[in-house]
Design an enzyme around this catalytic site. Structure first.
Site: not given
Lengths: 424, 424
Positions: B135, B137, B142, B151
């Site tokens: 997977d 990212y 996103h 954060r």
């Protein structure tokens, strides 16, 4: 459980050298080929392999509910998939056939000749088709050492560590058998305070001394396996070298975990020592404090007293043992690992691999990686040829070995041996 | 590359309803079964499936170097493994057979009757035996949204994000096909400021809108695949719902990444749309700044203009579309992902799955997860039955759809549709 095949008084008519890893009480499964014949299943006995295809063809494994030619396959998955109701009696039957009092095979010259192959004449192959591969992080000393080096000695363990047997998914495709050399990985790394990463061969290739268990059977997606049920699904164990490129990992792993730092290769010893053969080596683990959640509680012992060592052999030099550890140095045990893995309904399958995480003992001399042994490069280790190591050099061969010893019986794993080749 | 089968003027003699995902220019592969016959390979055309086993048996795929009965298998792996030299001409030949000017199948009443099966009479199956699942990212919006929420809005992206197509290994065993319900996972979570974790059903089950590519062929361990070579290894694409339990993930993911928060299930649409069918939808991606390392540079376009939507249907209510996104909203493209994945020598295989990571567009209304759409629960979404959602409730069904539209040709993916059942 007690098994007849574990009886310390058993002796085989096949000669088993002193200190062999493979007495009659062990009988680990592997896949081997010879010049004459393609990969098939066998068990190790002394310096030999018992060819299970020959034994089955000779009708010596009848009445054990084995499908035809189930050992005449390039992986053990179909056999393991039969479940312990079948595989445990098969091990018992093989012990019976190899027992010095038994003449069925011993007394059949022609068959014996065909069925017993010197290990020196065989090539070993990866014994399973790996489904999924999970790597845990279950040794407290290892996690503490890493936390001390990279974070805060006062808070070396992260808050979740004593609540969760932390694990992550690894790469199944790059699991290789002992003897398969691996190329030093290339990748991105970054110097402290640099703005841009560099690209090139990793400068910090490291071994991780681990054990792995391999599952047989599994649960349906949505179901869970309890700590009590776990051992039904654990076919056996191998030694496992979870190669790591520390510099690549440091740059890539936030926030989703290690990826290219690990998936260039993981090395496995060729013989799967059954859960049953390791039964006598079960020992209690450490007291777990804080108390674990109910689904992680367990009865009985699921730690194993297996001595482990790692040696490094530079090119054209003899090996130097750099650490002695033990599989018992785990905080989380295998039953807890499997219960945790499935508590959310994740399904497991025959042939899945679950590595322990680096097994470090509590003291110097028992650490399971060069990162810890050479303490981040501050304590280089002298090799047999006088050179020093902080990590692994090109053409170094790393050898891991392990065995349990009890009542005069040594249940060994053979070794996992891997040369690191230069980056391609 | 241009392919005859992509010609917008092509029409099939099989009736293709307006707005069908499956015109003659698409011809995606799937595995289906019927009451009469076990799982086998077919291609979608309009509301029908062309049974490839029948077409091959009838000698209509001769001279294409296909092994006997290669479609008469429960997965497409053996076919995909033949490589594009074979699979691309097969798609061209199928387009020829389905072309309204061609009589070979159209004019053979008996064969046509056997070979064309209404989709309504078929059950679809997971079309591949998944090897490894990765997977990524790779959507900047996103990653920025998540970084902003959890954060620091000023430094939402982590330092490595624009240098590395960040990815991690996921669980292959729990990838399921559209229509397979999943149980809400149980697991450990922790309240803010609590000292001890709780245990129970996840309260924050979320979808992640992703696309996945599936590889054919692969590299040897130690070798790498360049961005230029990548498309040779990409067989096709599906829509992919990478289910996530946000509360489990938050507690478990440090330091080794998501594990039980993800591996309770990932859902895939049933039809693999070939790389070739998506060729007309290639578009340029965003300018990448800072400049990427040489191994991540590429020529040409490897982004795809595929419109995506997600709908939620509460039990006994109609669906409500909650987002519109597009596969083009990626920072890293598929060629870069594959080049990165193998730059360290990691080997890939036929049947490996590579998900994009959640695909969020730059603006509200185009976000790819409930976490972002409801912005951490602060903006609940109204459903068709008047209830509100921050995450996914028991018995909600999540439906994802996608298609490209160009020159009047709609290349669609069908849908991936999954009901979340209560925790077991």
């Amino acid at each position: 459980m007690s098994y007849k095949a574990n009886d310390p008084s058993l002796k085989s008519w096949v000669s088993v050298p002193e200190n062999s890893d493979f007495p009659i009480q062990n009988l680990p499964y592997g896949i081997f080929s010879t010049k004459e014949k393609s990969p098939r299943a066998g068990v190790a006995i002394g310096d030999h392999i018992l060819d299970l295809t020959e034994i089955q063809s000779a009708q010596l494994l009848n009445d054990l509910e084995l499908p035809d030619r189930v050992f005449d396959r390039p992986v053990l998955n179909d056999f393991m998939d039969l479940g312990k109701e079948v595989t445990v009696p098969v091990r018992e039957r093989i012990a019976e056939l190899l027992n010095r009092d038994n003449q069925e095979l011993q007394g059949n010259d022609q068959l014996r000749e065909k069925a017993l192959i010197p290990q020196a004449e065989a090539t070993m192959h990866l014994p399973i088709r790996v489904g999924d591969y999970t790597d845990f992080y279950s040794s407290e000393s290892h996690a503490t050492n890493v936390g001390t080096m990279f974070r805060d000695p006062e808070n070396a363990l992260l808050p979740n560590w004593k609540h969760i047997p932390v694990g992550y998914h690894g790469r199944a495709s790059s699991i290789v058998i002992s003897g398969t050399p691996l190329h030093r990985p290339k990748g991105q790394t970054i110097e402290p305070d640099a703005k841009q990463p560099d690209f090139g061969p990793s400068k910090r290739v490291d071994f991780e001394l681990e054990m792995a268990f391999i599952t047989c059977g599994g649960n349906k997606l949505g179901d869970s396996i309890s700590t009590k049920e776990a051992e039904k699904y654990i076919f056996g164990f191998t030694i496992f070298n979870d190669w790591s490129a520390r510099d690549i990992q440091k740059w890539e792993y936030v926030p989703l975990g290690p990826f290219l730092a690990k998936n260039f290769g993981s090395s496995m010893s060729p013989w799967i020592v059954t859960y049953e053969a390791l039964e006598p080596f079960k020992v209690a683990g450490p007291k777990q404090d804080p108390e674990v959640l109910p689904y992680l509680k367990f009865e009985g012992n699921y730690h194993f007293d297996v001595e482990l060592e790692v040696a490094i052999a530079p090119k054209e030099s003899t090996e130097k043992v750099v650490t002695h550890s033990n599989f018992k140095h785990m905080y989380w045990n295998v039953a807890q690992q499997l219960a945790h893995h499935t508590i959310n309904g994740c399904n497991i399958n025959t042939g899945d691999v679950y590595a322990s995480g680096t097994i470090s003992g509590p003291k110097e001399g028992a650490f399971g990686s060069m990162l810890e042994i050479a303490w981040k490069g501050t304590k280089p280790v002298k090799m047999s040829d006088g050179t020093e190591r902080k990590f692994i050099n090109d053409h170094d061969t790393v050898i891991m070995r392990g065995h349990g010893l009890k009542n005069g019986v040594r249940i060994g794993f053979g070794e996992v041996k891997t040369e690191i080749l230069p980056a391609k």
